[in-house]
Design a protein around this motif. Structure first.
Motif, short mmCIF file in Angstrom:
data_model
loop_
_atom_site.label_atom_id
_atom_site.label_comp_id
_atom_site.label_asym_id
_atom_site.label_seq_id
_atom_site.Cartn_x
_atom_site.Cartn_y
_atom_site.Cartn_z
N ARG A 100 20.75 28.72 34.59
CA ARG A 100 19.76 29.79 34.69
C ARG A 100 20.33 30.91 35.55
NH1 ARG A 100 14.20 31.25 34.73
NH2 ARG A 100 13.78 32.72 36.41
N ILE A 101 20.27 32.13 35.01
CA ILE A 101 20.71 33.31 35.74
C ILE A 101 19.54 34.28 35.78
CG2 ILE A 101 22.29 35.28 35.75
CD1 ILE A 101 24.29 33.44 34.26
N SER A 102 19.16 34.68 36.97
CA SER A 102 18.00 35.56 37.14
C SER A 102 18.42 36.94 37.63
CB SER A 102 17.01 34.96 38.14
OG SER A 102 16.58 33.68 37.74
N TYR A 103 17.58 37.91 37.30
CA TYR A 103 17.72 39.27 37.81
C TYR A 103 16.38 39.70 38.38
CZ TYR A 103 21.71 39.30 34.54
OH TYR A 103 22.86 39.01 33.86
N PHE A 104 16.36 40.10 39.64
CA PHE A 104 15.17 40.66 40.27
C PHE A 104 15.41 42.16 40.40
CE2 PHE A 104 14.27 36.38 40.87
CZ PHE A 104 13.04 36.17 41.50
N VAL A 105 14.66 42.96 39.65
CA VAL A 105 14.94 44.39 39.58
C VAL A 105 13.69 45.18 39.98
CG1 VAL A 105 15.75 46.27 38.09
CG2 VAL A 105 16.45 43.90 37.61
N PRO A 106 13.82 46.18 40.88
CA PRO A 106 12.66 47.01 41.20
C PRO A 106 12.05 47.61 39.93
CG PRO A 106 14.44 47.45 42.74
CD PRO A 106 15.01 46.56 41.67
N GLU A 107 10.74 47.57 39.84
CA GLU A 107 10.05 48.03 38.64
C GLU A 107 10.41 49.46 38.27
OE1 GLU A 107 5.46 47.92 36.95
OE2 GLU A 107 5.81 48.25 39.10
N ARG A 108 10.68 50.30 39.26
CA ARG A 108 11.00 51.70 39.00
C ARG A 108 12.42 51.90 38.48
NH1 ARG A 108 10.61 54.87 43.96
NH2 ARG A 108 11.06 52.91 45.02
N ASN A 109 13.25 50.88 38.57
CA ASN A 109 14.63 50.99 38.11
C ASN A 109 14.69 50.67 36.61
OD1 ASN A 109 17.39 51.13 37.79
ND2 ASN A 109 17.87 49.78 39.52
N GLU A 110 14.13 51.57 35.82
CA GLU A 110 13.99 51.32 34.39
C GLU A 110 15.35 51.20 33.69
OE1 GLU A 110 11.50 54.42 32.93
OE2 GLU A 110 9.71 53.67 33.97
N ARG A 111 16.34 51.94 34.17
CA ARG A 111 17.66 51.89 33.54
C ARG A 111 18.25 50.49 33.65
NH1 ARG A 111 22.26 55.89 35.65
NH2 ARG A 111 21.93 54.65 37.53
N ALA A 112 18.14 49.87 34.82
CA ALA A 112 18.68 48.52 35.00
C ALA A 112 17.91 47.51 34.16
CB ALA A 112 18.63 48.13 36.47
N ILE A 113 16.60 47.66 34.10
CA ILE A 113 15.77 46.74 33.30
C ILE A 113 16.17 46.83 31.83
CG2 ILE A 113 13.43 46.25 32.50
CD1 ILE A 113 12.47 47.21 35.30
N ARG A 114 16.35 48.04 31.32
CA ARG A 114 16.79 48.22 29.93
C ARG A 114 18.15 47.60 29.70
NH1 ARG A 114 14.75 53.52 30.56
NH2 ARG A 114 16.87 54.28 30.88
#
Length: 200
Positions: free
Chosen positions: A132-146
């Protein structure tokens, strides 16, 4: 007994990047970049303070554990500093880890260095038998989420007011993950992306 591969030695690498474990010798180079400007928006407050130097010192302190592996990204074509990344909250018992603290200088964004860095991290995690590999990304960082969604990471939910940033604001964190065969599929996507950018 099955031998578990070390997450940082030998250094994760591919044709494009080499991920060296962060050391005190890297500090002057990192401190001279614009990463300090980014940290106010995306990086968490550290117990040691809110400066970039405090972040570096905290990373170096945690490096001695088996739960945090900070990396200094090197562009193999030039030998230049090309970013930061880390394995964090590593649990060998549960074969899970997070990929975080990812940052690249502006001149490397949109180049093969960015997916190649993710590729090196995922390949090493897979080789070391993490499931399992997780990413915790600030909600406002839309570029990273995409970006993480495009390689197949599944959005699992939103944790509200999870983190206080260096700039003092509170960030909701989007949780994404790759599990089992999804890791292999993401590696394939990243390999294709690196090749395409190298040929562009």
């Amino acid at each position: 007994m099955i031998q578990i591969m070390n997450l940082s030695n030998p250094a994760p690498e591919n044709d494009v990047v080499r991920l060296e474990i962060l050391t005190a010798e890297h500090k002057p180079t990192v401190l001279a970049t614009e990463v300090a400007e980014s940290m106010w928006e995306w990086m968490p407050v550290m117990p040691t303070g809110t400066s970039l130097e405090a972040y570096m010192d905290h990373s170096l302190d945690l490096k001695g554990t088996d739960t945090f592996y900070p990396f200094y990204v090197v562009d193999k074509a030039t030998g230049e500093f090309a970013g930061l990344a880390a394995f964090e909250r590593v649990s060998r018992t549960h074969r899970r880890l997070e990929i975080g603290f990812v940052w690249h200088p502006e001149n490397y964004r949109g180049t093969a260095v960015v997916p190649a860095t993710q590729l090196a991290l995922l390949e090493r995690a897979q080789e070391a038998r993490f499931r399992r590999i997780s990413y915790f990304v600030p909600e406002r960082n839309e570029r990273a989420i995409r970006s993480f969604t495009k390689i197949g990471a599944q959005r699992e939910g939103l944790i509200r007011n999870y983190m206080r940033t260096a700039g003092g604001s509170w960030a909701n964190m989007v949780v994404l993950s790759l599990v089992g065969e999804e890791i292999k599929a993401a590696i394939s996507v990243l390999r294709d992306r690196v090749r395409a950018l190298q040929l562009a």
